[in-house]
Enzyme design. Structure first.
Site, mmCIF file in Angstrom:
data_model
loop_
_atom_site.group_PDB
_atom_site.id
_atom_site.type_symbol
_atom_site.label_atom_id
_atom_site.label_comp_id
_atom_site.label_asym_id
_atom_site.label_seq_id
_atom_site.Cartn_x
_atom_site.Cartn_y
_atom_site.Cartn_z
ATOM 1 N N ASP A 1 -7.207 2.323 3.457
ATOM 2 C CA ASP A 1 -7.920 1.087 3.809
ATOM 3 C C ASP A 1 -6.953 -0.087 3.750
ATOM 4 O O ASP A 1 -6.294 -0.289 2.716
ATOM 5 C CB ASP A 1 -9.047 0.815 2.805
ATOM 6 C CG ASP A 1 -10.337 1.463 3.234
ATOM 7 O OD1 ASP A 1 -10.361 2.062 4.327
ATOM 8 O OD2 ASP A 1 -11.305 1.379 2.460
ATOM 9 N N ASP B 1 -4.997 -3.384 3.123
ATOM 10 C CA ASP B 1 -4.982 -4.447 2.109
ATOM 11 C C ASP B 1 -5.958 -4.174 0.955
ATOM 12 O O ASP B 1 -6.648 -5.081 0.468
ATOM 13 C CB ASP B 1 -5.309 -5.819 2.747
ATOM 14 C CG ASP B 1 -4.330 -6.182 3.853
ATOM 15 O OD1 ASP B 1 -3.165 -5.757 3.782
ATOM 16 O OD2 ASP B 1 -4.734 -6.882 4.793
ATOM 17 N N HIS C 1 0.953 -8.942 0.528
ATOM 18 C CA HIS C 1 -0.051 -9.560 1.393
ATOM 19 C C HIS C 1 -0.173 -11.034 1.006
ATOM 20 O O HIS C 1 -0.281 -11.355 -0.188
ATOM 21 C CB HIS C 1 -1.399 -8.855 1.231
ATOM 22 C CG HIS C 1 -2.452 -9.434 2.118
ATOM 23 N ND1 HIS C 1 -2.475 -9.205 3.481
ATOM 24 C CD2 HIS C 1 -3.494 -10.250 1.850
ATOM 25 C CE1 HIS C 1 -3.499 -9.860 4.000
ATOM 26 N NE2 HIS C 1 -4.127 -10.504 3.045
ATOM 27 N N ASN D 1 2.951 -2.871 -0.581
ATOM 28 C CA ASN D 1 2.816 -3.879 0.475
ATOM 29 C C ASN D 1 2.685 -5.240 -0.185
ATOM 30 O O ASN D 1 2.166 -5.352 -1.296
ATOM 31 C CB ASN D 1 1.567 -3.610 1.313
ATOM 32 C CG ASN D 1 1.404 -4.619 2.436
ATOM 33 O OD1 ASN D 1 2.367 -4.943 3.148
ATOM 34 N ND2 ASN D 1 0.197 -5.145 2.618
ATOM 35 N N GLY E 1 12.078 -11.107 7.766
ATOM 36 C CA GLY E 1 12.529 -10.362 6.599
ATOM 37 C C GLY E 1 12.906 -11.195 5.393
ATOM 38 O O GLY E 1 13.809 -10.824 4.632
ATOM 39 N N SER E 2 12.191 -12.285 5.145
ATOM 40 C CA SER E 2 12.556 -13.074 3.960
ATOM 41 C C SER E 2 12.184 -12.350 2.663
ATOM 42 O O SER E 2 12.892 -12.468 1.658
ATOM 43 C CB SER E 2 11.931 -14.468 4.005
ATOM 44 O OG SER E 2 10.544 -14.431 3.776
ATOM 45 N N ARG F 1 0.266 7.276 17.256
ATOM 46 C CA ARG F 1 0.740 6.724 15.983
ATOM 47 C C ARG F 1 1.367 7.804 15.106
ATOM 48 O O ARG F 1 2.307 7.545 14.361
ATOM 49 C CB ARG F 1 -0.417 6.044 15.238
ATOM 50 C CG ARG F 1 -0.817 4.732 15.885
ATOM 51 C CD ARG F 1 -1.573 3.854 14.925
ATOM 52 N NE ARG F 1 -2.913 4.340 14.666
ATOM 53 C CZ ARG F 1 -3.657 3.988 13.622
ATOM 54 N NH1 ARG F 1 -3.170 3.183 12.717
ATOM 55 N NH2 ARG F 1 -4.871 4.440 13.482
HETATM 56 C C1 GAR Z 1 4.904 -12.498 4.636
HETATM 57 O O1 GAR Z 1 4.217 -13.685 4.361
HETATM 58 C C2 GAR Z 1 4.051 -11.286 4.300
HETATM 59 O O2 GAR Z 1 3.259 -11.490 3.169
HETATM 60 C C3 GAR Z 1 3.198 -11.177 5.527
HETATM 61 O O3 GAR Z 1 4.078 -11.446 6.590
HETATM 62 C C4 GAR Z 1 5.107 -12.322 6.138
HETATM 63 C C5 GAR Z 1 6.429 -11.688 6.455
HETATM 64 O O4 GAR Z 1 7.468 -12.585 6.180
HETATM 65 N N1 GAR Z 1 2.612 -9.897 5.639
HETATM 66 C C6 GAR Z 1 1.463 -9.680 6.240
HETATM 67 O O5 GAR Z 1 0.795 -10.553 6.750
HETATM 68 C C7 GAR Z 1 1.010 -8.239 6.245
HETATM 69 N N2 GAR Z 1 -0.275 -8.119 6.836
HETATM 70 P P1 GAR Z 1 8.949 -12.081 5.972
HETATM 71 O O6 GAR Z 1 9.302 -11.223 7.199
HETATM 72 O O7 GAR Z 1 9.757 -13.327 5.929
HETATM 73 O O8 GAR Z 1 9.007 -11.294 4.703
#
Ligand code: GAR
Length: 195
Positions: free
Chosen positions: A146, A148, A112, A110, A14-15, A68
């Site tokens: 879809d 991303d 990415h 989101n 969760g950063s 789901r």
């Molecule tokens: C982040 O880098 C985010 O962009 C990525 O996961 C990480 C989560 O880090 N998301 C994906 O890959 C989505 N497909 P965080 O928990 O420290 O925010």
């Protein structure tokens, strides 16, 4: 103008959630982080959110098995209970159905870790290195069915340096993510983004 009530959906540390919480502490920020939801009971970000005094909910996907829609109904119920206006996916590692995504269209973001449309999906940093790209980065976009693929609000880039490892690149991209996600949420909350 009343501040938008935001739920951040996480699966891990969760950063990005923490960056959103920090930004929303500013009095002039147009959104408040009202809720953090995790599909994993052991997500590290839950403790951080609780420490910040933010409501947290766990909706574990496991008991729902392959259903789901039922999992998403449970998430929807939580979002409604907390009167959520905007959803931010932040390292939320479940694929959402078209029904759920369409219900939140225009109100769900989101982040990415790549310069979309390049490198959709997982392992983006390794794939960027393997492809030998000169530039890499992160994207905040509206969520559409879809994966991303939705309209892009903001991107931030980093130069790929000779000798970069996946870890090096991930760290520099993560710093970009922490900068652009709060800015993109601000844009959406202020109605400055019309896809
Ligand atoms: C982040 O880098 C985010 O962009 C990525 O996961 C990480 C989560 O880090 N998301 C994906 O890959 C989505 N497909 P965080 O928990 O420290 O925010």
């Amino acid at each position: 103008m009343s501040r938008k009530r935001v739920a951040v959906l996480i699966s891990g540390r969760g950063s990005n959630m923490t960056a959103l919480i920090a930004a929303a502490k500013r009095a002039d920020y147009p959104a408040e982080i009202a809720l953090v939801v995790s599909n994993r009971p052991d997500a590290g970000g839950l403790a951080t959110a609780q420490h910040e005094g933010i409501a947290t909910e766990v909706v574990d996907h496991k008991p729902f098995g392959k259903d789901r829609a039922a999992f998403e109904n449970a998430i929807q119920a939580v979002l409604e209970r907390h009167r959520i206006d905007i959803v931010c996916l932040a390292g939320f590692m479940r694929i959402l159905t078209g029904d759920f995504v369409n219900r939140w269209y225009g109100r769900m973001l989101n982040i990415h870790p790549a310069l979309l449309p390049a490198f959709k999906g997982l392992d983006t940093h390794r794939r960027a290195l393997d492809a030998g790209v000169a530039e890499h980065g992160a994207t905040v976009h509206l969520v559409v069915p879809d994966m991303d693929s939705g309209p892009i609000l903001l991107q931030g880039s980093v130069i790929v340096r000779p000798g970069d490892t996946e870890t090096d690149l991930a760290a520099r991209v993560l710093a970009v993510e922490h900068r652009i996600y709060p800015e993109a949420l601000k844009m959406l909350a202020e109605g400055r983004f019309a896809p």
